[in-house]
Design an enzyme around this catalytic site. Sequence first.
Site, mmCIF file in Angstrom:
data_model
loop_
_atom_site.group_PDB
_atom_site.id
_atom_site.type_symbol
_atom_site.label_atom_id
_atom_site.label_comp_id
_atom_site.label_asym_id
_atom_site.label_seq_id
_atom_site.Cartn_x
_atom_site.Cartn_y
_atom_site.Cartn_z
ATOM 1 C CD GLU A 252 26.778 -2.224 -16.317
ATOM 2 O OE1 GLU A 252 27.133 -3.236 -15.670
ATOM 3 O OE2 GLU A 252 27.141 -1.080 -16.026
ATOM 4 C CB CYS A 286 24.788 -10.115 -14.852
ATOM 5 S SG CYS A 286 23.931 -8.669 -14.233
HETATM 6 P P1 NDP Z 1 23.174 -10.964 -25.809
HETATM 7 O O1 NDP Z 1 24.534 -10.411 -25.698
HETATM 8 O O2 NDP Z 1 22.923 -12.112 -26.685
HETATM 9 O O3 NDP Z 1 22.161 -9.819 -26.324
HETATM 10 C C1 NDP Z 1 21.995 -8.580 -25.682
HETATM 11 C C2 NDP Z 1 21.280 -7.628 -26.653
HETATM 12 O O4 NDP Z 1 22.154 -7.303 -27.736
HETATM 13 C C3 NDP Z 1 20.036 -8.235 -27.290
HETATM 14 O O5 NDP Z 1 19.064 -7.229 -27.448
HETATM 15 C C4 NDP Z 1 20.569 -8.715 -28.616
HETATM 16 O O6 NDP Z 1 19.568 -8.882 -29.586
HETATM 17 C C5 NDP Z 1 21.512 -7.581 -28.980
HETATM 18 N N1 NDP Z 1 22.518 -7.920 -29.972
HETATM 19 C C6 NDP Z 1 22.923 -9.138 -30.406
HETATM 20 N N2 NDP Z 1 23.919 -9.020 -31.322
HETATM 21 C C7 NDP Z 1 24.156 -7.687 -31.470
HETATM 22 C C8 NDP Z 1 25.065 -6.914 -32.248
HETATM 23 N N3 NDP Z 1 25.949 -7.490 -33.067
HETATM 24 N N4 NDP Z 1 25.041 -5.569 -32.135
HETATM 25 C C9 NDP Z 1 24.181 -4.967 -31.290
HETATM 26 N N5 NDP Z 1 23.283 -5.643 -30.532
HETATM 27 C C10 NDP Z 1 23.272 -6.979 -30.608
HETATM 28 O O7 NDP Z 1 22.725 -11.224 -24.323
HETATM 29 P P2 NDP Z 1 21.452 -11.982 -23.830
HETATM 30 O O8 NDP Z 1 20.200 -11.331 -24.304
HETATM 31 O O9 NDP Z 1 21.662 -13.426 -24.134
HETATM 32 O O10 NDP Z 1 21.531 -11.698 -22.252
HETATM 33 C C11 NDP Z 1 22.223 -12.506 -21.401
HETATM 34 C C12 NDP Z 1 23.565 -11.894 -21.054
HETATM 35 O O11 NDP Z 1 23.409 -10.595 -20.520
HETATM 36 C C13 NDP Z 1 24.270 -12.710 -20.021
HETATM 37 O O12 NDP Z 1 25.553 -13.090 -20.460
HETATM 38 C C14 NDP Z 1 24.396 -11.782 -18.815
HETATM 39 O O13 NDP Z 1 25.532 -11.952 -18.071
HETATM 40 C C15 NDP Z 1 24.296 -10.434 -19.404
HETATM 41 N N6 NDP Z 1 23.702 -9.514 -18.457
HETATM 42 C C16 NDP Z 1 24.491 -8.576 -17.850
HETATM 43 C C17 NDP Z 1 23.963 -7.709 -16.926
HETATM 44 C C18 NDP Z 1 24.801 -6.638 -16.311
HETATM 45 O O14 NDP Z 1 24.245 -5.702 -15.780
HETATM 46 N N7 NDP Z 1 26.110 -6.708 -16.356
HETATM 47 C C19 NDP Z 1 22.554 -7.770 -16.530
HETATM 48 C C20 NDP Z 1 21.829 -8.773 -17.236
HETATM 49 C C21 NDP Z 1 22.390 -9.607 -18.164
HETATM 50 P P3 NDP Z 1 18.879 -10.327 -29.723
HETATM 51 O O15 NDP Z 1 18.320 -10.689 -28.399
HETATM 52 O O16 NDP Z 1 17.824 -10.078 -30.723
HETATM 53 O O17 NDP Z 1 19.958 -11.261 -30.178
#
Ligand code: NDP
Length: 523
Positions: A252, A286
């Site tokens: 997502e 999002c």
């Molecule tokens: P990120 O992609 O930065 O992070 C999402 C999660 O993945 C966090 O828990 C992060 O940890 C973790 N993560 C980071 N790097 C890795 C890796 N290499 N392997 C596995 N996990 C990893 O997103 P954000 O937290 O910045 O959220 C914002 C984004 O989420 C926006 O772009 C938005 O569009 C999207 N979003 C989509 C939704 C949907 O339903 N389609 C709903 C809500 C948001 P850490 O935070 O510690 O870096």
Amino acid sequence: MGWALGIDAKTSDERNGGMRGRGIESYAPASGELLGEAPLTTAAEVKAAVERARVAQRAWAALPVEERCERLLRFRDALVERAEELVDLLSRETGKPKHEALGHELFALADLMTWYAKNAPRILAPREVPLHLLKHRRSVIHYVPRGVIGVIAPWNFPLIIPFADAFAALLTGSAVVIKPSEVTPLIALRTKDVWDKSGLPEDLLQIVVGYGDVGTALIDAGIQKVVFTGGVATGRKVAAACGERLIPCVLELGGKAPLIACSDADLERTAHAVVFGGFANSGQACISVERVFAHRDIYPKLVERTTALVKELRQGNGSAQTVDVGAIIFPKQIEIAERHVADALAKGALLKAGGKRRTGPGQFFEPTVLADCTPQMTVMTEEIFGPIVPMMAVDNDEQAIELANDSPLGLNAYVFSSDRERAAQIAARVEAGSVVINDVFSNYASPEAPFGGIKNSGYGRIHGEDALRDLAEVKHVSFDRFRPPARDPLWYPYTEKSYRWGLRALRAMFSGQGLIARMRELI
Ligand code: NDP
């Protein structure tokens, strides 16, 4: 609980997941107050957590689905019981108004849990598939637990996103390990405390805390599926890691939702929808309205009314006062918002409201309306994920559809028109996982309907019947209907006669001239 609530206040600039000891400090975006520290999980601890989850899962999977539903509803009840405490922490850790913490997260989560728990026994029940050819066989499809499912979640909806996905996975008989965002770990840990106190097996649902490397460690720890919500760049890494381990994932990812306002749209409702769709959760959703394409006939009035409504919005600390728009959860988003506004103004956009970060304590960006935008501006092409609504006039529906589809993202889209048929025709041509007519966000609040994106917005779906079945493993069991002969005529030995028989059957059944094929057409 392995974490403690902090008491000393810090400025918002000092927030950034700063490290103290082996933990992640979490600060209130609206005030800079230190809320607490969450202990970091090491890669070895992630592996151990998954192993413990696997042991707990065996007993859980052995329970009938009805029993799992009944027990999981105790978790819902415990969440509702502690609603005010959870809403307060959620509002403080994210900076969102309490109304949003309650309505968009806890209320929606409780509703999704209720719907899924009520319907899971039916959705996950074994299903017989009638066979059109092999009439002597009987096929039954079973939805069996996968094992341990990893849920990796972002910071914008840190309660509903991970715990809705976890709840659905748990219903299917799997265990779950959640990796919350490093920016909002406390609400996940508090919710886990609610779980533990509601009498459910502690190891069945676990939280691992840390940065991206902890997410990587989780994918590497021997889990059977990943449900990931986050940015596109991280989604690619997650998909690659899952591909390497041959485990499925649901992605997502981001959105760039267009809102198409037709010439016959109800002006007042459309303006309110633009404002709510653009500024709820400070635009950090999002499915936020990220591009408005309005027909020239209504464009000037829509810009004027939208701007007037935005100027009435009250912004502030949503955990301390009644406000409409809260803080920005992640400081980097303020810089992104500033960059978009500067780029748009340099390329000729008109600033109708807001436009800058707020001075004083906390991380705030003013609700911003940009008019006369063009597709050359980054605010129209890249995800904003902040409180900015860019607006643009279009000549007709055709141009609006073309511009709406000119994006690598395809999550949500919105169409406003008084003519349902016209809106439906536009909806059919807009490239998005969901199209909502004359409303915003309501598709996410409908747990019956699948939610997810196309193009770079990801793949797989959450919510709805298919998503629940996809969280389970599909097992096909094929039975004999009658006592079978010792040797099936299609088995060994192959002979010239059996080959000729196969050819005759092929022609009779599938050629246009074949007797059986013609009889089938008549029936
Ligand atoms: P990120 O992609 O930065 O992070 C999402 C999660 O993945 C966090 O828990 C992060 O940890 C973790 N993560 C980071 N790097 C890795 C890796 N290499 N392997 C596995 N996990 C990893 O997103 P954000 O937290 O910045 O959220 C914002 C984004 O989420 C926006 O772009 C938005 O569009 C999207 N979003 C989509 C939704 C949907 O339903 N389609 C709903 C809500 C948001 P850490 O935070 O510690 O870096």
